[in-house]
Design an enzyme around this catalytic site. Structure first.
Site, PDB file in Angstrom:
ATOM      1  N   LYS A   1      -5.013  -4.336  -5.612  1.00 41.45           N
ATOM      2  CA  LYS A   1      -5.705  -5.506  -5.085  1.00 41.45           C
ATOM      3  C   LYS A   1      -6.397  -6.207  -6.242  1.00 41.45           C
ATOM      4  O   LYS A   1      -6.984  -5.557  -7.116  1.00 41.45           O
ATOM      5  CB  LYS A   1      -6.745  -5.065  -4.056  1.00 41.45           C
ATOM      6  CG  LYS A   1      -7.727  -6.158  -3.630  1.00 41.45           C
ATOM      7  CD  LYS A   1      -8.762  -5.594  -2.657  1.00 41.45           C
ATOM      8  CE  LYS A   1      -9.824  -6.621  -2.321  1.00 41.45           C
ATOM      9  NZ  LYS A   1     -10.801  -6.105  -1.336  1.00 41.45           N
TER      10      LYS A   1
ATOM     11  N   TYR B   1      -9.915  -5.527 -10.889  1.00 41.10           N
ATOM     12  CA  TYR B   1     -10.390  -6.873 -11.190  1.00 41.10           C
ATOM     13  C   TYR B   1     -10.560  -7.059 -12.698  1.00 41.10           C
ATOM     14  O   TYR B   1     -10.934  -6.111 -13.405  1.00 41.10           O
ATOM     15  CB  TYR B   1     -11.736  -7.122 -10.514  1.00 41.10           C
ATOM     16  CG  TYR B   1     -11.676  -7.119  -9.011  1.00 41.10           C
ATOM     17  CD1 TYR B   1     -11.302  -8.258  -8.308  1.00 41.10           C
ATOM     18  CD2 TYR B   1     -11.997  -5.972  -8.295  1.00 41.10           C
ATOM     19  CE1 TYR B   1     -11.246  -8.250  -6.926  1.00 41.10           C
ATOM     20  CE2 TYR B   1     -11.946  -5.958  -6.910  1.00 41.10           C
ATOM     21  CZ  TYR B   1     -11.571  -7.102  -6.229  1.00 41.10           C
ATOM     22  OH  TYR B   1     -11.507  -7.088  -4.857  1.00 41.10           O
TER      23      TYR B   1
ATOM     24  N   ASP C   1     -16.737  -2.232   3.517  1.00 37.80           N
ATOM     25  CA  ASP C   1     -17.604  -1.319   2.780  1.00 37.80           C
ATOM     26  C   ASP C   1     -18.822  -2.030   2.219  1.00 37.80           C
ATOM     27  O   ASP C   1     -19.625  -1.422   1.504  1.00 37.80           O
ATOM     28  CB  ASP C   1     -16.830  -0.681   1.626  1.00 37.80           C
ATOM     29  CG  ASP C   1     -16.281  -1.712   0.650  1.00 37.80           C
ATOM     30  OD1 ASP C   1     -15.670  -2.703   1.112  1.00 37.80           O
ATOM     31  OD2 ASP C   1     -16.462  -1.546  -0.574  1.00 37.80           O
TER      32      ASP C   1
END
Length: 269
Positions: free
Chosen positions: A178, A143, A24
């Site tokens: 992730k 994150y 992406d």
């Protein structure tokens, strides 16, 4: 778990192991090396063992004829390197958009600890609610990024913040999370233990083949379920070979040196 969610997770993984190649980055960085001819890259990485590829919705017509039976994930937010703050990820699509273009799962990026945390938490919560209506899995890219996040030079402290980020993904209803690798297997164990979801690591910027494979091995030793790595694969001089090497580590537990040799890689490249 919803039957539809499990069926679709099986399409983007293999025996519970994930090797997802996100591409992406065209929205973020433009048509960089590896993405201009994205069809060839998709064919290479899926031939090399990728379990799924990931793009923005508009690239879907360029994906399906080249993914060799691998799964497909549509990413639902983004930002650019030309904008004032790359951490300010904005919604770019819906779950319904992803279904229309043939996705097996959707993904959302959230920067926990950033100035934009509130909006991104709300976005992720709304997407997981909508995805659940369709039995669509959600890969949450969680994150730890912000002024109060611990420095990566202290893996133990940094792992606490990353652990918080992945737990947030589970709390909001994601199916896979992730996040960044914390630097050592010992510190990353703390991250894996923070959630019952499968945890996959991000690849980050392109490094040497040895660095890539050793990072993957460290994460797998800590209990990770696989990887979701982009630039270190799609910008590699041989995307199929590096994917094959990573697949050997993720799927078969091959040590990095042997995996590099089997894939025809130069471990120091």
């Amino acid at each position: 778990m919803n039957t539809g969610v499990q069926a679709r997770l099986d399409r983007i993984s293999e025996d519970g192991r994930y090797l997802v190649i996100p591409m992406d980055h065209g929205i973020t960085m433009g048509a960089v090396d590896g993405l201009a001819d994205i069809e060839s890259t998709i064919d290479g990485v899926t031939s090399g063992g990728a379990t799924a590829v990931l793009t923005q919705k508009g690239i879907a017509p360029r994906v399906h004829d080249h993914k060799n039976g691998a799964g497909y994930v549509v990413h639902l937010n983004g930002s650019t390197t030309l904008g004032p703050d790359e951490n300010d990820k904005r919604i770019t699509g819906t779950v319904e958009d992803a279904i229309r273009v043939g996705a097996d799962a959707v993904s959302v990026h959230i920067n926990v600890g950033s100035t934009y945390e509130r909006e991104q938490i709300a976005d992720l919560g709304e997407i997981t609610t909508k995805a659940a209506e369709y039995g669509m899995p959600v890969l949450a890219m969680t994150y730890a990024r912000g002024p109060d996040v611990s420095d990566k030079s202290d893996p133990t402290a940094y792992a606490e913040d990353v652990a918080h980020a992945v737990r947030l993904g589970e709390e909001l209803g994601a199916d896979v999370v992730k996040t960044s690798y914390t630097g050592t297997p010992e510190s990353f164990e703390r991250v894996v233990e923070a959630t019952r979801l499968p945890v996959v690591i991000a690849g980050g910027s392109k490094g040497t083949d040895r660095e890539t494979l050793e990072t993957v091995a460290g994460a797998m030793d800590a209990g990770a379920a696989g990887v979701s790595t982009g630039r270190s694969v799609f910008q590699h001089q041989n995307p199929r070979a590096i994917t094959d090497g990573i697949a050997a580590v993720v799927r078969d537990g091959v040590d990095p040196e042997a995996a590099a040799k089997e894939a025809g890689l130069t471990a120091e490249a």
